[in-house]
Design an enzyme around this catalytic site. Structure first.
Site, PDB file in Angstrom:
ATOM      1  N   TRP A  27      80.348  57.366   6.392  1.00  0.00           N
ATOM      2  CA  TRP A  27      81.501  57.882   7.553  1.00  0.00           C
ATOM      3  C   TRP A  27      82.106  58.817   7.200  1.00  0.00           C
ATOM      4  CZ3 TRP A  27      86.304  55.356   9.861  1.00  0.00           C
ATOM      5  CH2 TRP A  27      87.089  54.670   8.715  1.00  0.00           C
ATOM      6  N   ASP A  28      82.621  58.913   5.899  1.00  0.00           N
ATOM      7  CA  ASP A  28      83.851  59.752   5.377  1.00  0.00           C
ATOM      8  C   ASP A  28      83.432  61.315   6.137  1.00  0.00           C
ATOM      9  OD1 ASP A  28      83.300  57.407   3.495  1.00  0.00           O
ATOM     10  OD2 ASP A  28      84.051  58.602   1.905  1.00  0.00           O
ATOM     11  N   GLU A  34      88.104  46.841   4.393  1.00  0.00           N
ATOM     12  CA  GLU A  34      86.628  46.196   3.685  1.00  0.00           C
ATOM     13  C   GLU A  34      87.141  44.915   3.172  1.00  0.00           C
ATOM     14  OE1 GLU A  34      84.766  49.012   1.484  1.00  0.00           O
ATOM     15  OE2 GLU A  34      83.546  49.723   3.089  1.00  0.00           O
ATOM     16  N   LYS A  65      92.946  47.158   2.685  1.00  0.00           N
ATOM     17  CA  LYS A  65      92.331  48.020   1.641  1.00  0.00           C
ATOM     18  C   LYS A  65      93.050  49.441   2.247  1.00  0.00           C
ATOM     19  CE  LYS A  65      88.231  49.550  -0.437  1.00  0.00           C
ATOM     20  NZ  LYS A  65      86.830  49.818  -0.311  1.00  0.00           N
ATOM     21  N   GLN A  66      92.753  49.733   3.541  1.00  0.00           N
ATOM     22  CA  GLN A  66      92.774  51.105   4.005  1.00  0.00           C
ATOM     23  C   GLN A  66      93.180  50.873   5.616  1.00  0.00           C
ATOM     24  OE1 GLN A  66      88.557  51.446   3.012  1.00  0.00           O
ATOM     25  NE2 GLN A  66      88.487  53.144   4.313  1.00  0.00           N
TER      26      GLN A  66
HETATM   27  C1  BGC Z   1      85.605  52.797   1.694  1.00  0.00           C
HETATM   28  C2  BGC Z   1      84.890  53.345   2.765  1.00  0.00           C
HETATM   29  C3  BGC Z   1      84.293  54.547   2.368  1.00  0.00           C
HETATM   30  C4  BGC Z   1      83.482  54.343   1.028  1.00  0.00           C
HETATM   31  C5  BGC Z   1      83.096  55.842   0.311  1.00  0.00           C
HETATM   32  C6  BGC Z   1      85.028  52.478   0.225  1.00  0.00           C
HETATM   33  O1  BGC Z   1      85.749  52.305  -0.839  1.00  0.00           O
HETATM   34  O2  BGC Z   1      86.290  51.413   2.042  1.00  0.00           O
HETATM   35  O3  BGC Z   1      85.627  53.366   3.858  1.00  0.00           O
HETATM   36  O4  BGC Z   1      83.401  55.039   3.133  1.00  0.00           O
HETATM   37  O5  BGC Z   1      84.669  53.783  -0.337  1.00  0.00           O
HETATM   38  O6  BGC Z   1      83.985  56.440   0.020  1.00  0.00           O
END
Ligand code: BGC
Length: 767
Positions: A357-358, A487, A599-600
């Site tokens: 999804w990035d 996550e 986490k984000q």
């Molecule tokens: C992130 C995801 C991301 C993936 C690839 C993961 O660490 O939590 O949001 O899509 O890395 O960049």
């Protein structure tokens, strides 16, 4: 590890050779052209630790899934980008001794990635065990003009002797992915050819029949003359080498030129590969290294005209942002809608080179603003092309209708196999819908909606319709058992972000249907037919929109990341001793899941995407609540925080978050750059400058700018394309200047004032 990259505005520079840092540098100094990428491995033999990596865009392998405990619905394969034929190899033998920097005394070592002109150079002095001292300068690039061509110039100067240079120039297709699940090799041999100064090898993937042909020509030049040498050929399975001997004269430079062509049957007819490669090689050799390099510089000059960001007064920041832009332009050039952007681009194997999804959430804005409209459009078409597979994916997971796009994919099929992500991180479907909105709103290209967009939107809407849960007793719709962008929480109920983006997708889909109905009734009817869209569905979508449940805390005035979030023990990251961080390396997964740490961006991701829906106070309350609990252990996190902090006027926070993203790889902030660079988060860095410090938004056919400049900078400027215009925006401590470098008039809203800027005109506003 202390940062070791030298600060420079246009180049990435390393002085001194430290084998400990070599794999980090191999990632940082990678070169690529959208068609192929090459880690900064040495041309000559190197027996120290190294991740040899040559990658071809779109060439992948379905590696059998490896999991401890199988769950129904897991994909059988993980498609991963293939490490392919090593085309850079040059074994160098000096008076009988092989040059190997792991086995020689190395001095004056410098590596430089010239971002302005798109090439890599390395120079060093080596003293071999036989006492011979040489100077070497090696320059190489992969052409962005002739995309299948890579060229190397390798200069050897003996410093204390005259003697013999042995060179074996080779192509080695016997390559293994370091991340292969079962330690398998993925390439089979097809053919090898050898002549006096050319060789080629053709290899084929064990599955899927990707055929890859590499061909090379080597020339050795002394005193400006190409030596008339015949290489001694050596052929092994998936390997072809040509060995030459040439005299070396003390203090005179002998130059080895190697031209290579790398092509695949993705772009050419399988039967014609060798002939096409020969032909391309002829063209490259005829042009010669200098001409190819000149063309490369010119092509990069054009790219920089479109995408450069200039920061005055802060060299480290300047270097950081250019590195990010350079890597993005090396990774995706956008002519081919079958390709996408892997989180590591061509700089490593982690994440399998697949699409996340990035792309929609972070990368699209960069290409929207810096490239021809067709390029971001191709990113959307990529998902449209995968629609049937996304529907199959939904069926496989037990949904009767709709489409669920995979979390990780190469060809439209899911590649991820962790239940909490594969099955639960369904918010990705929302980002794919949002990208359509983003593209159409930015470009004004509404025709996309009737051409492709509505089909994707309707199928995603159908997925949400089936995925929500109507709770009769409360008369609301809920979404249970999901993982949000954060996550560090799994299987939660009513992740606010997921609920909001799901409902927003339904809203947008209905809006697009209305638009099509009003603007082109015929087209609307065609879609209704094709999609078998029923009135019942439309009514249901409206009902879900009206009755979607959003967890909130009215007292705190915040949206809740998920049900029950406030029952956690809440504390700030700053209350944790350093030894706990990063959490993912120091805490058990269980402890992470139970904690409040994030986490984000999660709720804040929603406030960023749907920024126009929320007032400042709401954004502020949520930011103040969530940011202190956020550990930013995804590289995608700081940019969203930086942008929101800019909007809220939190200048120090914005700059702190910006620094965390801008030099993430250059300073190896997360201690993982040896795995590859964080390409997708580099787009986030670009967003931090343009949307954060630049305060760029767009609404109702106007471009909005609300800039602020960090006090550490004298000025910053960025160039964007907007609706056919090309604008250069410069912000200094006193004013904002906009130069319209096109003949298109644009509507602007700068610091709240509506302005019109005609073609080839400038304006300046004080702030
Ligand atoms: C992130 C995801 C991301 C993936 C690839 C993961 O660490 O939590 O949001 O899509 O890395 O960049």
């Amino acid at each position: 590890m202390k940062p070791y990259i030298k600060e420079n505005e246009w180049s990435i520079i390393e002085h001194g050779f430290d084998p400990e840092k070599h794999e980090i540098s191999e990632s940082l100094f990678s070169i690529g052209n959208g068609h192929m990428g090459q880690r900064a491995n040495f041309e000559e033999t190197y027996t120290g630790s190294s991740l040899q990596g040559s990658y071809m865009a779109g060439v992948y392998y379905p590696d059998k899934t490896r999991v401890g405990w199988w769950k129904n619905g897991y994909p059988e394969y993980f498609a991963k980008v293939l490490n392919s034929t090593n085309w850079i190899g040059l074994n160098i033998v000096i008076d009988g001794e092989e040059l190997d920097l792991n086995n020689a005394v190395v001095s004056d070592f410098t590596r430089e990635l010239n971002m302005k002109e798109g090439y890599l150079t390395r120079s060093f002095q080596a003293e071999l065990n036989n006492g011979r001292k040489i100077n070497v300068t090696a320059t190489r690039f992969v052409s962005i003009v002739q995309k299948e061509v890579g060229a190397i110039k390798y200069e050897v100067t003996p410093l204390n002797f005259s003697g013999t240079l042995g060179v074996t120039s080779y192509l080695d297709g016997d390559i293994k992915n370091t991340d292969a699940n079962y330690d398998e090799k993925f390439w089979d041999p097809v053919n090898t050819t050898l002549s006096d100064n050319r060789a080629s090898i053709t290899v084929k993937t064990k599955k899927l029949d990707f055929v890859f042909c590499s061909t090379m020509e080597t020339q050795i030049v002394k005193n400006g003359q190409v030596l008339d040498l015949k290489g001694a050929g050596e052929e092994k399975v998936k390997y072809a080498g040509l060995t030459y001997e040439a005299p070396l004269t003390e203090n005179e430079t002998t130059v080895i030129y190697k031209y290579a062509v790398n092509i695949t049957n993705r772009d050419h007819d399988t039967q014609q590969l060798e002939a096409v490669a020969e032909n391309e090689l002829d063209k490259a050799v005829l042009k010669g290294f200098d001409k190819l390099k000149e063309e490369q510089a010119e092509a990069w000059h054009q790219k920089w005209l479109d995408s450069d960001i200039v920061i005055k007064g802060d060299v480290a920041a300047q270097q950081g942002i250019r590195f990010n832009i350079f890597q993005l332009n090396q990774t995706y050039t956008g002519e081919d809608a079958r390709l996408n952007i892997g989180p590591k681009g061509f700089t490593g194997e982690k994440y399998g080179g697949s699409t996340y999804w990035d792309t929609e959430a972070y990368c699209l804005p960069f290409y929207l603003s810096t490239a021809d409209e067709q390029i971001p459009k191709n990113l959307l078409i990529y998902r449209h092309n995968h629609l049937e597979k996304a529907k199959e994916n939904a069926r496989k997971l037990g949904f009767e209708k709709g489409a669920l796009y995979p979390m990780v994919t190469m060809n439209g099929e899911e590649s991820h196999n962790e239940w909490e992500i594969t099955f639960e991180e369904i918010h990705r479907n929302g980002a794919i819908a949002y990208a359509i909105y983003n593209y159409v709103t930015y470009t004004g290209d509404k025709s996309y909606l009737g051409q492709y967009g509505i089909e994707v939107l309707a199928e995603i809407a159908r997925f949400w319709e089936e995925r929500v849960n109507f709770v009769k007793s409360k008369d609301v719709y809920m979404i249970l058992g999901v993982t949000g962008p954060n996550e560090y929480e799994n299987n939660v109920n009513n992740n606010w972000y997921t609920n909001r983006i799901a409902s927003w997708t339904l809203e947008y889909t209905l809006e697009v249907l209305d638009y099509l109905k009003d603007s082109d009734r015929n087209l609307y009817d065609q879609w209704v037919n094709k999609l078998n869209l029923t009135e019942d569905e439309i009514v249901k979508w409206a009902d879900i929109i009206n009755k979607m449940y959003y967890p909130e805390d009215k007292e705190e005035g915040i949206f809740l990341q998920q049900d029950g979030f406030l029952d956690k023990e809440l504390m700030a990251v700053s209350d944790l001793a350093d030894k706990h961080l990063p959490l993912n390396q120091n805490w058990s997964w269980d402890r992470i899941l139970r904690s409040c740490f994030i986490k984000q961006a999660d709720v804040l991701q929603g406030l960023y995407f749907l920024n126009h829906e929320f007032d400042m106070e709401t954004k502020k309350r949520n930011f103040d609540f969530y940011e202190p609990m956020t550990v930013h252990e995804s590289s995608l996190s700081p940019c969203v925080h930086s942008i929101l902090a800019c909007e809220l006027g939190y200048k120090e926070k914005a700059y702190e978050m910006y620094l965390r993203t801008a030099r993430l790889d250059l300073d190896n902030y997360n201690n993982d750059t040896e795995d590859g660079c964080h390409i997708t988060s580099m787009a986030g860095t670009w967003m931090s400058v343009v949307q954060g410090f630049g305060g760029m938004k767009f609404k109702n056919d106007s471009l909005i700018l609300n800039p602020f400049i960090p006090e550490q900078w004298q000025s910053f400027s960025f160039t964007i394309r907007y609706r056919g215009a090309r604008l250069m925006i410069t912000v200094n401590q006193e004013s904002i200047k906009v130069a319209n470098k096109s003949n298109k008039t644009v509507n602007l809203v700068i610091l709240g004032d509506e302005l019109t800027l005609d073609g080839h005109n400038n304006l300046e506003v004080s702030h």
